[in-house]
Write a protein that holds these residues in place. Sequence first.
Motif, PDB file in Angstrom:
ATOM      1  N   ILE A  92    -112.807  40.287  39.972  1.00 37.60           N
ATOM      2  CA  ILE A  92    -113.855  40.971  39.208  1.00 37.60           C
ATOM      3  C   ILE A  92    -113.233  41.777  38.061  1.00 37.60           C
ATOM      4  N   GLU A  93    -112.105  42.420  38.328  1.00 34.78           N
ATOM      5  CA  GLU A  93    -111.476  43.295  37.333  1.00 34.78           C
ATOM      6  C   GLU A  93    -111.052  42.552  36.084  1.00 34.78           C
ATOM      7  N   THR A  94    -110.558  41.336  36.244  1.00 36.84           N
ATOM      8  CA  THR A  94    -109.924  40.670  35.106  1.00 36.84           C
ATOM      9  C   THR A  94    -110.744  39.545  34.476  1.00 36.84           C
ATOM     10  N   PRO A  96    -113.167  37.992  32.168  1.00 32.89           N
ATOM     11  CA  PRO A  96    -113.882  38.505  30.999  1.00 32.89           C
ATOM     12  C   PRO A  96    -115.390  38.472  31.206  1.00 32.89           C
ATOM     13  N   ILE A  97    -116.061  39.501  30.730  1.00 34.13           N
ATOM     14  CA  ILE A  97    -117.513  39.566  30.870  1.00 34.13           C
ATOM     15  C   ILE A  97    -118.174  38.365  30.193  1.00 34.13           C
ATOM     16  N   GLN A  98    -117.573  37.893  29.115  1.00 34.44           N
ATOM     17  CA  GLN A  98    -118.139  36.726  28.424  1.00 34.44           C
ATOM     18  C   GLN A  98    -118.146  35.500  29.335  1.00 34.44           C
ATOM     19  N   THR A  99    -117.096  35.359  30.148  1.00 32.39           N
ATOM     20  CA  THR A  99    -117.040  34.246  31.100  1.00 32.39           C
ATOM     21  C   THR A  99    -118.112  34.404  32.164  1.00 32.39           C
ATOM     22  N   ALA A 100    -118.259  35.623  32.659  1.00 36.01           N
ATOM     23  CA  ALA A 100    -119.294  35.890  33.657  1.00 36.01           C
ATOM     24  C   ALA A 100    -120.681  35.603  33.082  1.00 36.01           C
ATOM     25  N   GLN A 101    -120.890  35.984  31.828  1.00 37.62           N
ATOM     26  CA  GLN A 101    -122.177  35.710  31.188  1.00 37.62           C
ATOM     27  C   GLN A 101    -122.425  34.209  31.080  1.00 37.62           C
ATOM     28  N   SER A 102    -121.372  33.435  30.792  1.00 39.68           N
ATOM     29  CA  SER A 102    -121.514  31.979  30.702  1.00 39.68           C
ATOM     30  C   SER A 102    -121.922  31.387  32.047  1.00 39.68           C
ATOM     31  N   TRP A 147    -117.891  36.567  40.680  1.00 38.19           N
ATOM     32  CA  TRP A 147    -118.883  36.324  39.630  1.00 38.19           C
ATOM     33  C   TRP A 147    -119.637  35.017  39.871  1.00 38.19           C
ATOM     34  N   SER A 151    -123.774  34.616  40.691  1.00 36.88           N
ATOM     35  CA  SER A 151    -124.761  33.748  40.044  1.00 36.88           C
ATOM     36  C   SER A 151    -125.543  32.947  41.077  1.00 36.88           C
TER      37      SER A 151
END
Length: 272
Positions: A92-94, A96-102, A147, A151
Amino acid sequence: MTKPQRTVLITGASSGIGKATAQLLLLHGWKVIAAARRADAMTDLCASGAKVFPLDITDIQSRQSLVTHVHEQFGVLDALVNNAGFGEVGPIETMPIQTAQSLFEVNVFGLIGLTQMLLPEMRKHGKGRIINVSSIAGRFVTPGSGWYAASKYALEALSDALRLELHQFGIQVVIVEPGLIATGFENVAKASMIEAQSDPAWTAMMRKVEQNWMEGFRRASPADVVAKTIRKALEARAPNARYRCGHRSESVAIQKLLPTNVWDSIIRSQMI
């Protein structure tokens, strides 16, 4: 009297579970509409009688184009199999939020966005069945898959809400929860696995996670195990709310029986 041919739309049909499901349903008399980003990878389905369309499930115009074609050429669907999805791994720490958003754009927002577009016609006709392909990761989480699991947890919750909301309109919603399936998922996630091991704080854990995955995927169930489960969910007179299938799917039942601290200890011993 011959039953009228039923029509199903399957997303993510270019490979793996989606393609296996399309092939199986074609054999059993369904009219199959197959959709995926790689339309060229569905030529075999087309040759077998499926109607093939391109779909980028994250793009609203692509979704709308598909829905328009479906309604113009086939009318109301009898069933929708929401199978398109993808996975990335990492702490979770590493990650990227952009990857999680994808992950959420494909596994949640794109999937539900397509469903929203198809529901009005289903409601008008008072029938339909929606199969949402989730995962055992939608029922419990392991290190490095937070992540991705989030989802799938979201998809489980939305599917439960849809099942309750749509019952009054004659539409049934079913969740299929595969375990480890031989679809090449581990290869798709390989780049993110390597990236996750580059941070010294997480190298040791992610190597153990990778070892556990490799061991599990060596015993993975074939995609047709899930395809058969989807067919069962589609054709049952009164389907269950959830169907589990495939290697390690029994872990869901085991996890429910154990206290959280005991389950956590088991998972930590294997992956941390």
